[in-house]
Design a protein around this motif. Structure first.
Motif, PDB file in Angstrom:
ATOM      1  N   ASP A  59       0.854  -1.181   0.000  1.00 11.27           N
ATOM      2  CA  ASP A  59       0.000   0.000   0.000  1.00 11.27           C
ATOM      3  C   ASP A  59       0.891   1.232   0.000  1.00 11.27           C
ATOM      4  OD1 ASP A  59      -1.776   2.061   0.439  1.00 11.27           O
ATOM      5  OD2 ASP A  59      -2.845   1.039   2.049  1.00 11.27           O
ATOM      6  N   ARG A  60       0.826   1.986  -1.082  1.00 12.18           N
ATOM      7  CA  ARG A  60       1.658   3.178  -1.216  1.00 12.18           C
ATOM      8  C   ARG A  60       0.866   4.456  -0.948  1.00 12.18           C
ATOM      9  NH1 ARG A  60       5.925   2.186  -5.603  1.00 12.18           N
ATOM     10  NH2 ARG A  60       7.027   0.402  -4.769  1.00 12.18           N
ATOM     11  N   GLY A  61      -0.214   4.330  -0.248  1.00  7.88           N
ATOM     12  CA  GLY A  61      -1.023   5.500   0.079  1.00  7.88           C
ATOM     13  C   GLY A  61      -2.049   5.801  -0.992  1.00  7.88           C
ATOM     14  N   SER A  62      -1.591   6.278  -2.140  1.00  9.14           N
ATOM     15  CA  SER A  62      -2.526   6.637  -3.208  1.00  9.14           C
ATOM     16  C   SER A  62      -2.748   5.502  -4.208  1.00  9.14           C
ATOM     17  CB  SER A  62      -2.024   7.878  -3.948  1.00  9.14           C
ATOM     18  OG  SER A  62      -0.760   7.626  -4.534  1.00  9.14           O
ATOM     19  N   TYR A  63      -2.010   4.408  -4.075  1.00  8.96           N
ATOM     20  CA  TYR A  63      -2.183   3.259  -4.970  1.00  8.96           C
ATOM     21  C   TYR A  63      -1.546   2.015  -4.360  1.00  8.96           C
ATOM     22  CZ  TYR A  63       2.696   3.937  -6.373  1.00  8.96           C
ATOM     23  OH  TYR A  63       4.063   4.057  -6.368  1.00  8.96           O
TER      24      TYR A  63
END
Length: 77
Positions: A59-63
């Motif tokens: 999980d990279r925050g925005s994607y």
């Protein structure tokens, strides 16, 4: 067999190889870990030489990351 080269582009914080596998039947990326044992740098397995810096599905925050990142020097091929 394809040749891959590493670099530092996009949102990265350093040189790396972002290895992804597209599943034509599914119409999207699939977990590439079942193919990594075939990836070679010279006569050595990539996985024996370089560490994973971002796994598939991270999980990279925005994607959600759709590949596996390996910390490799620029130009590793």
């Amino acid at each position: 067999m394809a040749t891959f080269y590493t670099g530092n582009t996009g949102r990265s914080t350093g040189p790396h190889l972002d290895f992804r596998v597209w599943d034509v039947n599914k119409g999207g990326y699939t977990d590439p870990s079942k193919f990594t044992d075939r990836m070679m740098v010279g006569d050595q397995k990539l996985t024996d030489m370089f560490s994973v810096t971002s796994p598939y599905g991270a999980d990279r925050g925005s994607y959600i990351h759709k590949g596996i990142d390996y910390a490799t020097p620029v130009g590793t091929g």
